[in-house]
Design a protein around this motif. Structure first.
Motif, PDB file in Angstrom:
ATOM      1  N   ARG A 125       2.768  -8.927   9.990  1.00 47.00           N
ATOM      2  CA  ARG A 125       2.384  -7.984   8.930  1.00 47.00           C
ATOM      3  C   ARG A 125       1.016  -7.369   9.209  1.00 47.00           C
ATOM      4  N   SER A 126       0.103  -8.173   9.695  1.00 44.02           N
ATOM      5  CA  SER A 126      -1.262  -7.717   9.947  1.00 44.02           C
ATOM      6  C   SER A 126      -1.312  -6.628  11.023  1.00 44.02           C
ATOM      7  N   ILE A 127      -0.441  -6.722  12.016  1.00 44.18           N
ATOM      8  CA  ILE A 127      -0.409  -5.705  13.077  1.00 44.18           C
ATOM      9  C   ILE A 127      -0.190  -4.322  12.494  1.00 44.18           C
ATOM     10  N   PHE A 128       0.731  -4.223  11.539  1.00 44.57           N
ATOM     11  CA  PHE A 128       1.026  -2.922  10.939  1.00 44.57           C
ATOM     12  C   PHE A 128      -0.021  -2.529   9.897  1.00 44.57           C
ATOM     13  N   LEU A 129      -0.590  -3.508   9.188  1.00 43.01           N
ATOM     14  CA  LEU A 129      -1.634  -3.195   8.219  1.00 43.01           C
ATOM     15  C   LEU A 129      -2.894  -2.659   8.886  1.00 43.01           C
ATOM     16  N   CYS A 130      -3.122  -3.069  10.124  1.00 44.85           N
ATOM     17  CA  CYS A 130      -4.319  -2.620  10.842  1.00 44.85           C
ATOM     18  C   CYS A 130      -4.172  -1.211  11.409  1.00 44.85           C
ATOM     19  N   SER A 131      -2.985  -0.649  11.295  1.00 44.58           N
ATOM     20  CA  SER A 131      -2.782   0.728  11.763  1.00 44.58           C
ATOM     21  C   SER A 131      -3.188   1.705  10.660  1.00 44.58           C
ATOM     22  N   SER A 132      -3.217   2.971  10.997  1.00 41.31           N
ATOM     23  CA  SER A 132      -3.536   4.003  10.007  1.00 41.31           C
ATOM     24  C   SER A 132      -2.294   4.579   9.357  1.00 41.31           C
ATOM     25  N   HIS A 133      -1.187   4.623  10.098  1.00 39.40           N
ATOM     26  CA  HIS A 133      -0.005   5.345   9.627  1.00 39.40           C
ATOM     27  C   HIS A 133       1.251   4.493   9.456  1.00 39.40           C
ATOM     28  N   GLY A 268      28.080 -14.897 -21.106  1.00 43.82           N
ATOM     29  CA  GLY A 268      27.248 -15.287 -22.242  1.00 43.82           C
ATOM     30  C   GLY A 268      26.270 -16.403 -21.970  1.00 43.82           C
ATOM     31  N   PHE A 269      26.279 -16.940 -20.757  1.00 42.15           N
ATOM     32  CA  PHE A 269      25.334 -18.010 -20.447  1.00 42.15           C
ATOM     33  C   PHE A 269      23.903 -17.475 -20.399  1.00 42.15           C
ATOM     34  N   ALA A 270      23.739 -16.298 -19.832  1.00 47.35           N
ATOM     35  CA  ALA A 270      22.410 -15.695 -19.693  1.00 47.35           C
ATOM     36  C   ALA A 270      22.319 -14.415 -20.518  1.00 47.35           C
ATOM     37  N   SER A 271      21.166 -14.191 -21.114  1.00 43.19           N
ATOM     38  CA  SER A 271      20.890 -12.910 -21.773  1.00 43.19           C
ATOM     39  C   SER A 271      20.055 -12.024 -20.866  1.00 43.19           C
ATOM     40  N   ASN A 272      19.334 -12.655 -19.951  1.00 41.98           N
ATOM     41  CA  ASN A 272      18.592 -11.884 -18.954  1.00 41.98           C
ATOM     42  C   ASN A 272      18.416 -12.712 -17.682  1.00 41.98           C
ATOM     43  N   VAL A 273      18.329 -12.003 -16.565  1.00 44.17           N
ATOM     44  CA  VAL A 273      18.189 -12.632 -15.249  1.00 44.17           C
ATOM     45  C   VAL A 273      16.978 -12.035 -14.558  1.00 44.17           C
ATOM     46  N   VAL A 274      16.165 -12.894 -13.964  1.00 44.76           N
ATOM     47  CA  VAL A 274      14.973 -12.464 -13.221  1.00 44.76           C
ATOM     48  C   VAL A 274      15.181 -12.775 -11.746  1.00 44.76           C
ATOM     49  N   PHE A 275      14.966 -11.767 -10.906  1.00 48.79           N
ATOM     50  CA  PHE A 275      15.073 -11.932  -9.454  1.00 48.79           C
ATOM     51  C   PHE A 275      13.669 -11.928  -8.856  1.00 48.79           C
ATOM     52  N   HIS A 276      13.327 -12.982  -8.146  1.00 45.71           N
ATOM     53  CA  HIS A 276      12.008 -13.103  -7.514  1.00 45.71           C
ATOM     54  C   HIS A 276      12.145 -12.728  -6.037  1.00 45.71           C
ATOM     55  N   LEU A 277      11.491 -11.628  -5.656  1.00 46.40           N
ATOM     56  CA  LEU A 277      11.608 -11.077  -4.303  1.00 46.40           C
ATOM     57  C   LEU A 277      10.264 -11.146  -3.589  1.00 46.40           C
ATOM     58  N   LYS A 278      10.286 -10.816  -2.302  1.00 46.29           N
ATOM     59  CA  LYS A 278       9.061 -10.838  -1.496  1.00 46.29           C
ATOM     60  C   LYS A 278       8.323  -9.508  -1.578  1.00 46.29           C
ATOM     61  N   GLU A 279       7.011  -9.563  -1.380  1.00 44.97           N
ATOM     62  CA  GLU A 279       6.194  -8.346  -1.457  1.00 44.97           C
ATOM     63  C   GLU A 279       6.209  -7.555  -0.151  1.00 44.97           C
ATOM     64  N   TYR A 280       6.430  -8.217   0.976  1.00 49.69           N
ATOM     65  CA  TYR A 280       6.419  -7.514   2.259  1.00 49.69           C
ATOM     66  C   TYR A 280       7.395  -8.196   3.221  1.00 49.69           C
ATOM     67  N   PRO A 281       7.715  -7.538   4.348  1.00 48.45           N
ATOM     68  CA  PRO A 281       8.724  -8.060   5.271  1.00 48.45           C
ATOM     69  C   PRO A 281       8.469  -9.516   5.655  1.00 48.45           C
ATOM     70  N   TRP A 282       9.511 -10.344   5.541  1.00 54.20           N
ATOM     71  CA  TRP A 282       9.334 -11.795   5.595  1.00 54.20           C
ATOM     72  C   TRP A 282      10.591 -12.451   6.150  1.00 54.20           C
ATOM     73  N   PHE A 283      10.438 -13.261   7.169  1.00 56.14           N
ATOM     74  CA  PHE A 283      11.536 -14.011   7.773  1.00 56.14           C
ATOM     75  C   PHE A 283      12.753 -13.121   8.052  1.00 56.14           C
ATOM     76  N   VAL A 284      12.493 -11.958   8.555  1.00 51.91           N
ATOM     77  CA  VAL A 284      13.452 -10.951   8.994  1.00 51.91           C
ATOM     78  C   VAL A 284      14.238 -10.347   7.840  1.00 51.91           C
ATOM     79  N   SER A 285      15.027 -11.167   7.142  1.00 54.36           N
ATOM     80  CA  SER A 285      16.002 -10.587   6.217  1.00 54.36           C
ATOM     81  C   SER A 285      15.716 -10.802   4.743  1.00 54.36           C
TER      82      SER A 285
END
Length: 446
Positions: A125-133, A268-285
């Motif tokens: 991730r750092s390699i791409f963050l250190c770029s400008s574009h 009817g088991f759930a009234s709402n569902v929360v999906f927790h995702l990653k903020e940036y590319p992680w473990f390929v997929s």
């Protein structure tokens, strides 16, 4: 003798480390990591050749490619771990603090395998963050998209019968059967882990392994720890609660997770569902918010070319618009910490998760982080291996196809011998799976 690292919160067994040719970490570092780096370079080079790329962006290409190659050589040569470069990542200080406090002077092979593998993706991730574009470039996007489209037939087959809202006028036994079916589809969907499939040389072998999951009753024998009945006993008592998914892979696995989550809402088991995702590319997929949104947008349009898939996509988008489904991210998911550290390292996330009535953790990395990625005896109870999260915490489930050495929950050592005789690679081949359950603070669970 190799020293054992002592951290602030060391569980009893030592950490998994790279211990030579017979260890899975060694096999991963020798075979899988070079394949992953090769894929990054190829996909980045493909992006560079896009006609829409400006000259300024293209000029940064050679340095980025050189940095990718340099990082691969660093880990292959077992270099000392170094601080994350001064990039624009908001988590840089957290990573460097952990590195200097817990792993100062350690190398790629001597530090905890869990930390090192996570650290590798933060360095990428750092390699791409250190770029400008190229700061927002996802080096795994093409693979995630390819994985989704390559499973078109499975997606269409699974969509049949789910396009229309399900009837609430079914018996509890019918619900129990449907739960077992969807839970197993959700479990085996975890086989679509692109970081593991990098080890598979023959595409036909990969397809055969995944297609073989279609006969669920036949495949249940490969679930070597199976707590589905206990999970059902907990779930059937719930009405209109919040249920969370700590997600793993994008593409097909995300699709089957959404099928399951949809059923939880409609039943009817759930009234709402929360999906927790990653903020940036992680473990390929691993799934990012943009991957989640792409799936919903694509399925809800005419692009997929299947009316049942379109109905599902439109309903799912409506769930998001109404707040029935929510997507959340948090920096903690992309650290090297075990989830044993959740209360002190991410107290606000810990408090939020405690608002859930049931948590589904998907995949191998989540399992490793829950169990501290330690050399537990295979017969160690799951609730012991997850430490503090087995007590003052909601009920939690792990759906995992086995892709690493760490294993807990077997009834006896004789079963371990039997599995070893069936397949010497049973711990990490992806052929076998586990469904773990901790009742946590749910006093209604037996």
């Amino acid at each position: 003798m190799k020293k054992e690292h002592a951290s602030r919160l060391s569980p009893r067994p030592p950490y998994v480390t790279n211990e030579g040719p017979n260890s899975f970490p060694f096999i991963t570092a020798q075979d899988r990591w070079p394949a992953i780096f090769k894929g990054i370079s190829q996909d980045f080079d493909f992006a560079l050749k896009d006609a829409s790329v400006s000259n300024e962006k293209r000029q940064e290409g050679p340095k980025i490619l050189a940095d990718i190659d340099s990082l691969l050589k660093e880990l292959q040569n077992d270099a000392k771990l170094t601080e994350i470069a001064e990039d624009s990542g908001s988590d840089r200080d957290v990573w460097n603090e952990s590195l200097l406090r817990d792993w100062k002077g350690e190398s790629w092979r001597s530090a905890s395998w869990l930390f090192v593998e996570c650290y590798m993706y933060r360095r990428i991730r750092s390699i791409f963050l250190c770029s400008s574009h190229w700061k927002d470039f996802d080096p795994f996007e093409r693979k995630k998209l390819d994985s989704f489209f390559e499973n078109r037939g499975q997606i269409e087959a699974l969509s049949e019968g789910f396009g229309e809202p399900s009837s609430s006028e079914i018996t509890e036994e019918q619900k129990r059967i449907r739960f077992h079916e969807l839970a197993q589809v959700c479990l085996w969907g975890n086989g679509h882990d692109l970081s593991l499939l990098a080890l598979t040389k023959d595409p036909k072998e990969t397809k055969s392994m995944l297609d073989s999951r279609s006969n669920l009753s036949e495949q249940e024998k490969y679930i070597v720890v199976n707590h589905l009945d206990s999970i059902w006993e907990s779930l059937k008592e719930k009405r209109g609660v919040r249920i969370d998914f700590v997600d793993d892979n994008a593409g097909y696995e995300q699709f089957v997770d959404l099928i399951f989550a949809d059923w939880l809402i409609q039943s009817g088991f759930a009234s709402n569902v929360v999906f927790h995702l990653k903020e940036y590319p992680w473990f390929v997929s691993d799934t990012l918010p943009k991957d989640f949104n792409y799936l919903l947008d694509f399925c809800s349009s005419d692009s997929f070319g299947n009316k049942e898939v379109k109905k599902l996509g439109q309903r799912w988008k409506e769930y998001v618009e109404r707040g029935v489904w929510k997507v959340k991210t948090h920096p903690f998911w992309t650290t090297g910490y075990s989830y044993w550290h959740l209360p002190e390292e991410a107290p606000e996330l810990h408090s939020d998760l405690k608002e859930s009535s049931l948590l589904f953790f998907k995949g191998d990395l989540n399992f490793r982080k829950l169990t501290y990625d330690c050399k537990w005896e295979s017969t160690t109870p799951f609730v012991e291996a997850i430490g503090p999260l087995s007590k003052d915490f909601p009920p939690l489930v792990v759906f995992r196809t086995n892709k690493a050495d760490v294993f807990v929950g077997l009834k006896d050592k004789e079963r371990e011998k039997e599995l070893g005789a069936e397949d010497p690679k049973w711990r990490f081949s992806g052929k076998y799976a586990v469904v773990h359950f901790s009742k946590g603070n749910d006093n209604k669970c037996s």
